[in-house]
Design an enzyme around this catalytic site. Structure first.
Site, PDB file in Angstrom:
ATOM      1  N   ASP A 288       0.831  -1.203   0.000  1.00 43.13           N
ATOM      2  CA  ASP A 288       0.000   0.000   0.000  1.00 43.13           C
ATOM      3  C   ASP A 288       0.872   1.264   0.000  1.00 43.13           C
ATOM      4  O   ASP A 288       1.982   1.252   0.525  1.00 43.13           O
ATOM      5  CB  ASP A 288      -0.923  -0.015   1.231  1.00 43.13           C
ATOM      6  CG  ASP A 288      -2.074   0.976   1.091  1.00 43.13           C
ATOM      7  OD1 ASP A 288      -2.402   1.353  -0.050  1.00 43.13           O
ATOM      8  OD2 ASP A 288      -2.639   1.372   2.124  1.00 43.13           O
TER       9      ASP A 288
ATOM     10  N   ASN B 241     -11.181  -2.736  -5.018  1.00 42.49           N
ATOM     11  CA  ASN B 241     -10.445  -1.739  -5.817  1.00 42.49           C
ATOM     12  C   ASN B 241     -11.127  -1.401  -7.144  1.00 42.49           C
ATOM     13  O   ASN B 241     -10.772  -0.410  -7.792  1.00 42.49           O
ATOM     14  CB  ASN B 241      -8.993  -2.181  -6.057  1.00 42.49           C
ATOM     15  CG  ASN B 241      -8.102  -2.065  -4.827  1.00 42.49           C
ATOM     16  OD1 ASN B 241      -7.198  -2.866  -4.613  1.00 42.49           O
ATOM     17  ND2 ASN B 241      -8.333  -1.050  -3.997  1.00 42.49           N
TER      18      ASN B 241
END
Ligand code: IPE
Ligand code: IPE
Ligand code: MG
Length: 258
Positions: A23, A71
C-alpha cells in the site's frame, strides 16, 4: 523448523510464508506531484526486489495483495492502468520467475478479468507450475470474504449432492476449500503505507499471523525494509494459545497451532 538458507541471512528465524499488503503507491506519487499511476509503476520494481530477496532468504511462500475486490471502486482509468501493469509485469517477469525456480499462482476471482489477462495468468501459472524453490501467490480481485464465501458455496454443493453431511464440516474441511490449500498459513503479515487495517485481505488465514505495519510507502520498500520486518518477526513469541512456560526448550517459532 525453518532455517534461513546459508545464503547471507543473519536472521535466526525465518517465516515460511510472508504475506504483504503493498500500500501507498498513490501517496508516493502525490508527494512527487506525479499522477497516482506513476506510483503503481514504481511499485512494480519494489515487487521485483521483494520477490528476489524472499527467494534468496529461503521463504517458501510469498503472497502479494495486488488488487482487492473493492479496488474496482476506483476511477476506471486507474483500474485500467492497474490491469495493464499486471498484464505487462506477468509478460515481462514470467521467464525470469521460471529461471529462478519460482512458481506463480494467482488467487482471487479471475473471471472478472479480460480474457486476454486470464490467458496470460493461466500461461504463467502453467509455465512455472513445477517450480519448487518458492511459491509466489498474487492476490488479484481477491477478498477474504469472497474466499470464505466461495469455500462455503463449495461445501454447500457437496452437502446438496449428498457427498458429505453438514455435521462433518469442520475447520480443516473449510480451510481445504479456500483459495490456497496445502501451503503453510502466513507467519508474517506486512502492510506498508501506514494504515493499520487488513482491508479484506486473508481473513481466515491470518488468525495467528504476526502483524507488522510500516509507514514506508510501497515503492520505497526494498531488501532492507524486508529484512527489518523479518528481524522484528524473529523477536516475537508465537504462543498459539499456550503460555510462555510451555514453550521453554523449543524455538519460539517451532510451536504449531495444533
Ligand atoms: C496500493 O497503493 C496499490 C493498490 C491498491 C492497487 P494505493 O493505490 O492504495 O496507494 P495509496 O494508499 O492511495 O497511497
Ligand atoms: C489494500 O489497499 C489493497 C491492496 C493493496 C491491493 P487499499 O488502499 O485498497 O486499502 P484501503 O482502501 O485503504 O483500506
Ligand atoms: Mg491504499
Amino acid at each position: 523448523m525453518n532455517q534461513p538458507s546459508s545464503d547471507d541471512s543473519p536472521l535466526s528465524s525465518l517465516p515460511r510464508h510472508v504475506a504483504i499488503i503493498m500500500d501507498g503507491n498513490g501517496r508516493w506519487a502525490k508527494r512527487r506531484l506525479l499522477p497516482r499511476t506513476a506510483g503503481h509503476r514504481a511499485g512494480v520494481s519494489a515487487v521485483r526486489k521483494t520477490v528476489e530477496r524472499c527467494a534468496k532468504l529461503g521463504v517458501e511462500v510469498l503472497t502479494l495483495f495486488a488488487f482487492s475486490s473493492e479496488n474496482w471502486r476506483r476511477p476506471s482509468d486507474e483500474v485500467g492502468v492497474l490491469m495493464r501493469l499486471f498484464d505487462r509485469a506477468l509478460a515481462q517477469e514470467a521467464q525470469r520467475l521460471h529461471d529462478n525456480g519460482i512458481r506463480l499462482r494467482v488467487i482471487g476471482d479471475r473471471s472478472a478479468f479480460s480474457s486476454h489477462l486470464q490467458k496470460r495468468i493461466a500461461d504463467t501459472e502453467a509455465l512455472t507450475c513445477d517450480n519448487r524453490r518458492m511459491t509466489l501467490l498474487i492476490a488479484a480481485n481477491y477478498g477474504g470474504r469472497w474466499d470464505i464465501t466461495q469455500a462455503a458455496r463449495q461445501l454447500a454443493g457437496r452437502v446438496e449432492r449428498g457427498e458429505i453431511a453438514a455435521t462433518e464440516i469442520n475447520e480443516e474441511m473449510l480451510a481445504s476449500h479456500l483459495s490456497f490449500t496445502g501451503l503453510p498459513e502466513p507467519d508474517l503479515f506486512i502492510r506498508t503505507g501506514g494504515e493499520l487495517r487488513i482491508s479484506n485481505f486473508l481473513l481466515w488465514q491470518l488468525a495467528y499471523t504476526e502483524l507488522y505495519f510500516t509507514d514506508v510507502l510501497w515503492p520505497d520498500f526494498d531488501e532492507r525494509e524486508l529484512d527489518r520486518a523479518i528481524a522484528e518477526y524473529a523477536k516475537r513469541e508465537r504462543r498459539f494459545g499456550h503460555i510462555s512456560e510451555q514453550l521453554t526448550g523449543q524455538s519460539r517459532h517451532a510451536v504449531t497451532s495444533a
